[in-house]
Motif scaffolding. Structure first.
Motif, PDB file in Angstrom:
ATOM      1  N   UNK A  33       0.823  -1.216   0.000  1.00 46.11           N
ATOM      2  CA  UNK A  33       0.000   0.000   0.000  1.00 46.11           C
ATOM      3  C   UNK A  33       0.851   1.257   0.000  1.00 46.11           C
ATOM      4  N   UNK A  34       1.928   1.245   0.784  1.00 37.35           N
ATOM      5  CA  UNK A  34       2.790   2.422   0.858  1.00 37.35           C
ATOM      6  C   UNK A  34       3.505   2.649  -0.468  1.00 37.35           C
ATOM      7  N   UNK A  35       4.144   1.630  -0.983  1.00 30.20           N
ATOM      8  CA  UNK A  35       4.846   1.754  -2.264  1.00 30.20           C
ATOM      9  C   UNK A  35       3.883   2.126  -3.385  1.00 30.20           C
ATOM     10  N   UNK A  36       2.775   1.431  -3.465  1.00 25.87           N
ATOM     11  CA  UNK A  36       1.813   1.670  -4.533  1.00 25.87           C
ATOM     12  C   UNK A  36       1.180   3.050  -4.439  1.00 25.87           C
ATOM     13  N   UNK A  37       0.826   3.471  -3.230  1.00 26.22           N
ATOM     14  CA  UNK A  37       0.192   4.776  -3.056  1.00 26.22           C
ATOM     15  C   UNK A  37       1.081   5.922  -3.479  1.00 26.22           C
ATOM     16  N   UNK A  57       6.593  -5.676  -3.768  1.00 26.32           N
ATOM     17  CA  UNK A  57       6.493  -5.446  -2.321  1.00 26.32           C
ATOM     18  C   UNK A  57       5.870  -6.612  -1.561  1.00 26.32           C
ATOM     19  N   UNK A  58       5.355  -7.597  -2.256  1.00 31.11           N
ATOM     20  CA  UNK A  58       4.617  -8.694  -1.623  1.00 31.11           C
ATOM     21  C   UNK A  58       5.404  -9.397  -0.519  1.00 31.11           C
ATOM     22  N   UNK A  59       6.657  -9.686  -0.731  1.00 33.39           N
ATOM     23  CA  UNK A  59       7.465 -10.432   0.234  1.00 33.39           C
ATOM     24  C   UNK A  59       7.828  -9.656   1.489  1.00 33.39           C
ATOM     25  N   UNK A 118      11.332  -8.614  11.652  1.00 32.69           N
ATOM     26  CA  UNK A 118      11.371  -7.885  10.390  1.00 32.69           C
ATOM     27  C   UNK A 118      10.984  -6.427  10.496  1.00 32.69           C
ATOM     28  N   UNK A 119      11.450  -5.673   9.523  1.00 33.02           N
ATOM     29  CA  UNK A 119      11.174  -4.244   9.443  1.00 33.02           C
ATOM     30  C   UNK A 119       9.736  -4.003   8.991  1.00 33.02           C
ATOM     31  N   UNK A 120       9.107  -3.016   9.591  1.00 36.32           N
ATOM     32  CA  UNK A 120       7.744  -2.613   9.244  1.00 36.32           C
ATOM     33  C   UNK A 120       7.627  -2.398   7.736  1.00 36.32           C
ATOM     34  N   UNK A 121       6.569  -2.939   7.149  1.00 40.78           N
ATOM     35  CA  UNK A 121       6.348  -2.815   5.715  1.00 40.78           C
ATOM     36  C   UNK A 121       6.148  -1.395   5.246  1.00 40.78           C
TER      37      UNK A 121
END
Length: 130
Positions: A24-28, A44-46, A58-61
C-alpha cells in the motif's frame, strides 16, 4: 519531485484496504507519481508482515515500502540513502521501533498499520521535495 501528500495519503488508504503495508505504501506513493502499480504490488509482496511474516524480527512494511519508493522516485543516490536513513530514524523516534512485530504486536493488532503507512507516505513526499 513534488508529490501531493493529500493524494498520496488517499491512495495509500485505498490500497491498504486490500494490500499489505509494504504494498500500500509503495503503490500509493508511486501511483501519484504516475507509475503503474500492478508490478509494484508484486515487488512489495514479500515484505509483508515484517519481511515474509517474520513480524518480531522484520522491518515494518510501511518503512520498506517507503524506502523502495524513494529508490524509484529519487534522482540522486546519496540523497536517497540520506532520506532512507532519516526516515528510519524519524519513524523509530515516532513509534519506538521499526520492527513490524513491535508495532503490530506480532500481527495480532494491525490497528496502527494504516497510520504508519500514512506517516511514511507523507515523509517520502517531504523528502522528495527537498
Amino acid at each position: 519531485m513534488d508529490l501531493d501528500s493529500k493524494e498520496v495519503v488517499a491512495k495509500i488508504e485505498e490500497f491498504r484496504k486490500t494490500k499489505s503495508c509494504s504494498q500500500a505504501t509503495l503503490m500509493g506513493i508511486c501511483a501519484v507519481a504516475g507509475l503503474p502499480t500492478e508490478e509494484l504490488a508484486l515487488l512489495a509482496k514479500g515484505f509483508s508482515g515484517g519481511i515474509g511474516g517474520t513480524f518480531s524480527e522484520g522491518t515494518c512494511g510501511a518503512v520498506t515500502g517507503a524506502v523502495m519508493a524513494l529508490g524509484l522516485l529519487g534522482e540522486d543516490e546519496n540523497k536517497i540513502i540520506s532520506a532512507s536513513k532519516r526516515l528510519f530514524d524519524e519513524f523509530k523516534d515516532e513509534y519506538g521501533s521499526v520492527t513490524c512485530g513491535y508495532i503490530s504486536k506480532d500481527g495480532d493488532d494491525k490497528s496502527p498499520c494504516v497510520e504508519v503507512c500514512l506517516y511514511t507516505g507523507d515523509k517520502v513526499c517531504k523528502y522528495l521535495k527537498e
